[in-house]
Write a protein that holds these residues in place. Structure first.
Motif, short mmCIF file in Angstrom:
data_model
loop_
_atom_site.label_atom_id
_atom_site.label_comp_id
_atom_site.label_asym_id
_atom_site.label_seq_id
_atom_site.Cartn_x
_atom_site.Cartn_y
_atom_site.Cartn_z
N GLY A 102 41.65 24.27 -5.45
CA GLY A 102 41.98 22.99 -4.84
C GLY A 102 41.35 22.85 -3.47
N ALA A 103 41.34 21.60 -2.99
CA ALA A 103 40.81 21.33 -1.65
C ALA A 103 41.65 22.07 -0.61
CB ALA A 103 40.85 19.83 -1.39
N LYS A 104 42.92 22.30 -0.93
CA LYS A 104 43.79 22.99 0.03
C LYS A 104 43.25 24.38 0.34
CE LYS A 104 48.42 22.37 0.12
NZ LYS A 104 49.75 22.39 -0.52
N TRP A 128 47.45 14.43 7.08
CA TRP A 128 48.00 15.12 5.90
C TRP A 128 48.79 16.31 6.42
CZ3 TRP A 128 45.71 19.47 2.68
CH2 TRP A 128 46.52 19.71 1.55
N ASN A 174 39.57 12.92 7.87
CA ASN A 174 40.01 12.65 6.50
C ASN A 174 39.89 11.16 6.22
OD1 ASN A 174 43.28 12.48 4.92
ND2 ASN A 174 41.33 12.85 3.95
N ASN A 178 45.09 10.28 3.72
CA ASN A 178 46.49 10.43 3.34
C ASN A 178 47.19 10.79 4.64
OD1 ASN A 178 48.99 11.25 2.44
ND2 ASN A 178 48.25 13.05 1.32
N ASP A 209 37.42 16.20 5.16
CA ASP A 209 38.19 16.24 3.92
C ASP A 209 37.96 14.93 3.17
OD1 ASP A 209 40.11 16.16 1.94
OD2 ASP A 209 41.77 16.80 3.22
N ILE A 211 38.57 14.26 -0.13
CA ILE A 211 39.22 14.39 -1.44
C ILE A 211 39.51 13.03 -2.09
CG2 ILE A 211 41.58 14.58 -0.50
CD1 ILE A 211 40.42 16.81 -3.31
N TYR A 212 39.63 11.97 -1.27
CA TYR A 212 39.89 10.64 -1.84
C TYR A 212 38.60 9.81 -1.92
CZ TYR A 212 44.83 11.76 -1.33
OH TYR A 212 46.06 12.37 -1.45
N SER A 243 41.01 17.04 -7.86
CA SER A 243 42.44 16.73 -7.98
C SER A 243 42.71 15.24 -8.07
CB SER A 243 43.20 17.30 -6.79
OG SER A 243 43.12 18.70 -6.79
N LYS A 244 42.17 14.49 -7.12
CA LYS A 244 42.47 13.06 -7.09
C LYS A 244 41.43 12.28 -7.88
CE LYS A 244 45.22 14.68 -3.85
NZ LYS A 244 46.64 14.69 -3.70
N ARG A 252 43.63 22.76 -10.28
CA ARG A 252 43.24 23.45 -9.05
C ARG A 252 41.73 23.66 -8.92
NH1 ARG A 252 45.50 21.63 -6.49
NH2 ARG A 252 45.67 23.05 -4.74
N1 PLP Z 1 43.58 16.81 1.42
C1 PLP Z 1 44.38 15.75 1.35
C2 PLP Z 1 44.19 14.67 2.37
C3 PLP Z 1 45.37 15.64 0.38
O1 PLP Z 1 46.15 14.55 0.34
C4 PLP Z 1 45.52 16.70 -0.54
C5 PLP Z 1 46.58 16.66 -1.56
O2 PLP Z 1 47.53 15.91 -1.51
C6 PLP Z 1 44.67 17.79 -0.45
C7 PLP Z 1 43.71 17.83 0.55
C8 PLP Z 1 44.79 18.95 -1.38
O3 PLP Z 1 44.14 18.75 -2.57
P1 PLP Z 1 44.19 19.83 -3.72
O4 PLP Z 1 45.29 19.43 -4.64
O5 PLP Z 1 42.84 19.73 -4.37
O6 PLP Z 1 44.43 21.15 -3.11
#
Ligand code: PLP
Length: 398
Positions: A102-104, A128, A174, A178, A209, A211-212, A243-244, A252
């Motif tokens: 995951g990005a996390k 976030w 970001n 989010n 970041d 991810i969106y 993920s998104k 993941r």
């Molecule tokens: N970055 C942001 C801004 C997010 O909102 C999220 C998940 O909610 C993530 C990263 C994490 O993404 P992942 O589920 O791929 O770990």
């Protein structure tokens, strides 16, 4: 009680998990609860990705993979990133990519690789909620910079410049964001780049970041930081994942794309922690990245329609303050006009859940205690009912 390491005490309990426990309890009691807390698309994983996993199982793809991910997946990630960052003088290749859980994990890896104890990392609020915790766990100091509702929750280049000191190691950006849904334009990102090119900011890195990236609603358009600022290539880590964009949160799949020095450090760290991600998820990632963007258009159209539903219904109450989101799938709603004496967003969210059966997340862990975050990643009918209950609840509140 076992003597826990001090770092555990520095991180708060997840607000979402706490709230979800309350939602589950109420549901068990037979209460009709509308859950608007989801941080994930409500769509299924694309069929092509499911098929790829089944084929990978049948083909016994059950062994360890390279730490940074299989070559095919990394090549596709590099190609996607190159397409989003067309002006780079040096194109990305598989060797610049590390695939993570995951990005996390990609963000966590990047912070572990870059932050030394005491280094400051600029985080733009509302943020976030995991950013400050990752920075702290890596020994860094989160330097939270507030943005204002009146400025559409956007930071200005001047405000960013003011925060940069000799101790600043990195900035986390970001966009789309989010929890605010803010999408920075190419112009705005170029202005940030000018700040980062100034003499006082020469060594400052950026974790972008993205991810969106698919969730920007026209006329807003997603711009990758390195599209707007290709000259920053040697100090930007681009983080993204499936993920998104492909509704694969539970599988993941995330990644970082960065210059070799940083990528090699990230791979070294991941090699001594989690190793390469699940081989089956990587097969799914390959299939997902081979799909055309147009195959996901219906999802983006649904999110846009739902965003408009939220704005239409919540807009009926003058007690709710909203900056219309241009991206992601959240609305940050200002509800302080409805707080009881001494109440904050968490108390409000709990009261609304108990009395109106609508779950939203308090803005406090996102840096905004006067707001709650509502997710529109649910079907239209549920969303409409949830928003109506929200409005009728706030209209009754003091
Ligand atoms: N970055 C942001 C801004 C997010 O909102 C999220 C998940 O909610 C993530 C990263 C994490 O993404 P992942 O589920 O791929 O770990």
């Amino acid at each position: 009680m076992a003597p826990l390491a001090k770092r555990v005490a520095t991180i708060p309990e997840s607000e979402t998990l706490r709230l979800n426990a309350l939602v589950q309890k109420l549901k068990k009691e037979g209460r009709d609860v509308i859950n608007l807390t989801a941080g994930e698309p409500d769509f299924n994983v694309p069929d092509a990705a499911k098929t790829a996993v089944i084929e990978a199982v049948t083909a016994n793809r059950s062994k360890y993979t390279p730490v940074a991910g299989i070559a095919e997946l990394r090549e596709l990630v590099a190609a996607k990133t190159n397409a989003q960052q067309p002006g780079l003088t040096s194109r990305w290749s598989a060797s610049h990519v590390v695939v993570s859980n995951g990005a996390k994990q990609a963000l966590y890896n990047a912070c572990l690789a870059l932050i030394d104890p005491g280094d400051e990392v600029i985080i733009i609020s509302p943020y976030w909620l995991t950013y400050p915790e990752i920075v702290k766990l890596c020994g860094g100091v989160p330097k939270v910079v507030k943005t204002r509702f009146e400025d559409q929750f956007k930071i200005s280049p001047e405000a960013l410049k003011k925060q940069i000191t000799a101790r600043t190691k990195a900035v986390i950006l970001n966009s789309p964001s989010n929890p605010t849904g803010v999408v920075y334009s190419k112009d705005e990102l170029s202005q940030f780049a000018d700040v980062l090119q100034s003499p006082s900011a020469q060594g400052v890195l950026v974790l972008s970041d993205e991810i969106y990236d698919r969730h920007a609603y026209e006329p807003a358009r997603f711009t990758s930081l390195l599209e707007a600022a290709p000259s920053l290539q040697d100090r930007v880590v681009t983080v993204n994942g499936m993920s998104k964009s492909a509704a694969m949160t539970g599988w993941r799949i995330g990644w970082s794309v960065a210059p070799h020095g940083i990528t090699d450090a990230i791979a070294k760290l991941q090699g001594q922690t989690t190793s390469g991600i699940n081989a089956l998820a990587q097969a799914a990632g390959v299939a997902g990245l081979r799909m055309q963007v147009s195959e996901f258009r219906h999802q983006i159209e649904a999110f846009r329609r739902r965003r408009d539903i939220v704005l239409e219904i919540l807009g009926q109450s003058e007690k709710i303050k909203i900056v219309p989101p241009d991206g992601a799938f959240y609305v940050l709603a200002g509800v302080s006009a409805c707080f009881g004496l001494g109440e904050e967003a968490a108390g409000f969210a709990e009261r609304m859940l108990e009395q109106a059966g609508v779950a939203v997340v308090a803005g406090t862990p996102f840096g905004e205690p006067d707001f709650v975050r509502l997710s529109f990643a649910v079907d239209d009918a549920t969303l409409e009912e949830g928003c109506r209950r929200f409005v009728s609840f706030v209209e009754k509140s003091s």
